[in-house]
Design a protein around this motif. Structure first.
Motif, mmCIF file in Angstrom:
data_model
loop_
_atom_site.group_PDB
_atom_site.id
_atom_site.type_symbol
_atom_site.label_atom_id
_atom_site.label_comp_id
_atom_site.label_asym_id
_atom_site.label_seq_id
_atom_site.Cartn_x
_atom_site.Cartn_y
_atom_site.Cartn_z
ATOM 1 N N THR A 64 9.878 -17.873 49.086
ATOM 2 C CA THR A 64 11.199 -17.927 48.662
ATOM 3 C C THR A 64 11.776 -18.491 50.096
ATOM 4 O O THR A 64 11.253 -18.375 51.108
ATOM 5 C CB THR A 64 11.896 -16.620 48.412
ATOM 6 O OG1 THR A 64 11.833 -15.748 49.435
ATOM 7 C CG2 THR A 64 11.367 -15.908 46.753
ATOM 8 N N VAL A 65 13.031 -19.153 49.614
ATOM 9 C CA VAL A 65 13.578 -19.938 50.797
ATOM 10 C C VAL A 65 15.164 -19.808 50.912
ATOM 11 O O VAL A 65 15.684 -19.902 49.634
ATOM 12 C CB VAL A 65 13.409 -21.603 50.847
ATOM 13 C CG1 VAL A 65 14.166 -22.242 51.796
ATOM 14 C CG2 VAL A 65 11.843 -21.789 50.996
ATOM 15 N N ARG A 66 15.532 -19.241 51.712
ATOM 16 C CA ARG A 66 16.840 -19.002 51.869
ATOM 17 C C ARG A 66 17.635 -19.990 53.098
ATOM 18 O O ARG A 66 17.103 -19.905 54.401
ATOM 19 C CB ARG A 66 17.632 -17.790 51.985
ATOM 20 C CG ARG A 66 19.174 -17.637 52.123
ATOM 21 C CD ARG A 66 19.538 -16.154 52.086
ATOM 22 N NE ARG A 66 20.910 -15.706 51.951
ATOM 23 C CZ ARG A 66 21.415 -14.580 51.736
ATOM 24 N NH1 ARG A 66 20.857 -13.550 51.676
ATOM 25 N NH2 ARG A 66 22.917 -14.653 51.600
ATOM 26 N N ASP A 120 23.430 -20.898 51.340
ATOM 27 C CA ASP A 120 24.813 -20.461 51.861
ATOM 28 C C ASP A 120 25.429 -21.621 52.494
ATOM 29 O O ASP A 120 24.795 -22.205 53.594
ATOM 30 C CB ASP A 120 24.582 -19.274 52.793
ATOM 31 C CG ASP A 120 23.801 -18.411 52.154
ATOM 32 O OD1 ASP A 120 24.037 -17.689 51.144
ATOM 33 O OD2 ASP A 120 22.778 -18.002 52.972
ATOM 34 N N LEU A 121 26.514 -21.811 52.209
ATOM 35 C CA LEU A 121 27.530 -22.858 52.990
ATOM 36 C C LEU A 121 28.752 -22.059 53.472
ATOM 37 O O LEU A 121 29.603 -21.774 52.928
ATOM 38 C CB LEU A 121 28.184 -23.921 51.927
ATOM 39 C CG LEU A 121 26.952 -24.816 51.534
ATOM 40 C CD1 LEU A 121 27.598 -25.892 50.463
ATOM 41 C CD2 LEU A 121 26.097 -25.606 52.246
ATOM 42 N N ILE A 175 23.730 -10.905 60.402
ATOM 43 C CA ILE A 175 23.094 -9.620 60.228
ATOM 44 C C ILE A 175 22.758 -9.238 58.710
ATOM 45 O O ILE A 175 21.957 -8.937 58.220
ATOM 46 C CB ILE A 175 23.769 -8.692 61.144
ATOM 47 C CG1 ILE A 175 23.800 -8.976 62.547
ATOM 48 C CG2 ILE A 175 23.152 -7.225 60.570
ATOM 49 C CD1 ILE A 175 24.572 -7.812 63.292
ATOM 50 N N ALA A 176 24.296 -9.585 58.124
ATOM 51 C CA ALA A 176 23.905 -9.236 56.673
ATOM 52 C C ALA A 176 23.093 -10.290 55.738
ATOM 53 O O ALA A 176 22.437 -9.647 54.899
ATOM 54 C CB ALA A 176 25.412 -9.361 55.887
ATOM 55 N N ILE A 177 22.866 -11.343 56.280
ATOM 56 C CA ILE A 177 21.945 -12.394 55.550
ATOM 57 C C ILE A 177 20.558 -11.954 56.094
ATOM 58 O O ILE A 177 19.641 -11.820 54.820
ATOM 59 C CB ILE A 177 22.239 -13.534 56.067
ATOM 60 C CG1 ILE A 177 23.738 -14.255 55.396
ATOM 61 C CG2 ILE A 177 20.774 -14.535 55.820
ATOM 62 C CD1 ILE A 177 24.028 -15.685 56.033
ATOM 63 N N LEU A 178 20.371 -11.452 57.171
ATOM 64 C CA LEU A 178 18.784 -10.928 57.532
ATOM 65 C C LEU A 178 18.597 -9.606 56.628
ATOM 66 O O LEU A 178 17.251 -9.567 56.294
ATOM 67 C CB LEU A 178 18.990 -10.753 58.989
ATOM 68 C CG LEU A 178 18.909 -11.607 59.785
ATOM 69 C CD1 LEU A 178 19.219 -11.371 61.378
ATOM 70 C CD2 LEU A 178 17.660 -12.505 59.859
ATOM 71 N N LYS A 182 15.532 -10.122 54.227
ATOM 72 C CA LYS A 182 14.313 -9.393 54.934
ATOM 73 C C LYS A 182 13.166 -10.716 55.263
ATOM 74 O O LYS A 182 11.980 -10.597 54.721
ATOM 75 C CB LYS A 182 13.823 -8.587 54.073
ATOM 76 C CG LYS A 182 14.755 -7.186 54.045
ATOM 77 C CD LYS A 182 13.906 -6.254 53.080
ATOM 78 C CE LYS A 182 15.062 -5.153 52.983
ATOM 79 N NZ LYS A 182 16.286 -5.457 52.053
ATOM 80 N N PRO A 183 13.691 -11.717 56.042
ATOM 81 C CA PRO A 183 12.715 -12.849 56.169
ATOM 82 C C PRO A 183 11.669 -12.610 56.753
ATOM 83 O O PRO A 183 11.511 -11.717 57.749
ATOM 84 C CB PRO A 183 13.618 -13.762 56.613
ATOM 85 C CG PRO A 183 14.706 -12.790 57.564
ATOM 86 C CD PRO A 183 14.748 -11.760 56.785
ATOM 87 N N THR A 184 10.358 -13.091 56.453
ATOM 88 C CA THR A 184 9.064 -13.177 57.258
ATOM 89 C C THR A 184 8.962 -14.362 58.352
ATOM 90 O O THR A 184 8.003 -14.274 59.335
ATOM 91 C CB THR A 184 7.784 -12.984 56.200
ATOM 92 O OG1 THR A 184 8.107 -14.492 55.623
ATOM 93 C CG2 THR A 184 7.870 -11.816 55.421
#
Length: 342
Positions: A64-66, A120-121, A175-178, A182-184
């Protein structure tokens, strides 16, 4: 200073003792099955310039990509003059330009992910990131753009519309996005960038990762931290300042030899011709940028994308690392964080 408690976390930043040239052939970055990639970009187009190939490969491997674009890129004066046809653009012209750039990021994300890139913009003002870090940390003292006149996010399509442009709020958002993603893998600007927003977002990223891993411990292995480079010195990458776009697609994009290694390692992603082609198509969506700096964009359409690999646990000796960063930056130029094209 309001920021002083947080300066301690810059460390995650750098370990900046410069080292000499690196090998011509960098190791290949390993991309596993089901990776969760987070790309953090200071301006619209930085996510495509730095990681369009990486994005494609993560998606193709079932991941997945954010992608999070922090500013609207609304303060590129020359481009706004060209876009508006005015020698002295108004605040409305800068706002209109920012809306266009945010929409360009949306279209590029669709090209790369066909609806599978979570975009996210945030819509902060161009030039606000480093300022929020060092001068406008608190909500009661937000950064006011000298171009749009706003001290909060004004853009209708931005997720952060109405948010104050201050450092603490931006850090909390990251921090909320992380926590949510939960990115690898995290791709973000190198703190050595020759652009204030890029260097500032690099520091904010490391600060946010430090807080995230402390507050919300994740299972091992911890995320790979990939620092990318967009703005450097001495005309890097080749062709970026030639005035005419060239085709570099059969050549790799190596990191510059005078970029300090800082005790870290490097790795590259090799792109297939199809992936290079899709990167070119995504960057073509940035029409406001292609008109004024097509040579710069085309210089990144190459057969590889390379990164400096940092370690999430490089979080000790913070004050020493900050001092090292200042020393190494000073060795390059007298104004290390001057605004450049973007």
């Amino acid at each position: 200073m309001p920021l002083s408690p947080y300066k301690r976390c810059f460390c995650i930043c750098l370990l900046l003792l410069a080292t000499p040239l690196f090998a011509v052939a960098e190791p290949t970055l390993e991309i596993g099955k089901g990776e969760r990639l987070l790309v953090l970009a200071p301006h619209p187009d930085d996510e495509s310039l730095s990681a369009a190939g990486l994005i494609q490969q993560v998606l193709q491997n079932g991941g997945t990509v954010r992608s999070t674009v922090v500013t609207s890129g609304d303060a590129y004066v020359g481009a706004v003059m060209q876009d508006s046809g005015k020698r002295n653009p108004s605040a409305a012209d800068y706002l209109n330009f920012g809306e266009k750039r945010l929409e360009e990021s949306r279209r590029a994300a669709e090209v790369l992910g066909h609806g599978f890139v979570h975009l996210d913009l945030l819509g902060f003002s161009d030039g606000s990131i480093y300022s929020a870090l060092v001068s406008h940390w608190r909500r009661n003292n937000p950064m006011r753009s000298e171009f749009t006149g706003f001290d909060h996010v004004p853009y209708g399509q931005a997720e952060d519309r109405g948010f104050a442009q201050d450092g603490q709020d931006l850090l909390n958002e990251l921090i909320a996005i992380l926590r949510d993603t939960k990115p690898t893998i995290i791709a973000f600007p190198d703190v050595m960038e020759n652009d204030s927003d890029h260097a500032g977002l690099g520091m904010f990223t490391l600060l946010a990762v430090h807080h995230w891993l402390q507050q919300y411990p994740t299972p091992h292995p911890q995320p790979k931290l990939l620092a990318y480079l967009i703005h450097w010195q001495h005309g890097w990458p080749t062709g970026s300042n030639w005035g005419i776009p060239q085709d570099w697609s059969d050549q790799p994009l190596s990191l510059p030899s005078d970029l300090p290694l800082r005790g870290h390692t490097r790795a590259c992603v090799a792109l297939s011709p199809a992936q290079v082609g899709l990167k070119r198509t995504a960057l073509a969506e940035y029409k406001t940028q292609q008109r004024i700096m097509g040579d710069f964009l085309s210089a990144f359409v190459r057969s590889s994308e390379c990164f400096t690999l940092l370690k999430p646990n490089d979080g000790n000796r913070i004050e020493q690392v900050l001092a090292n960063w200042r020393h190494v930056r000073k060795a390059f130029d007298n104004h290390p964080l001057s605004r450049r094209k973007l």
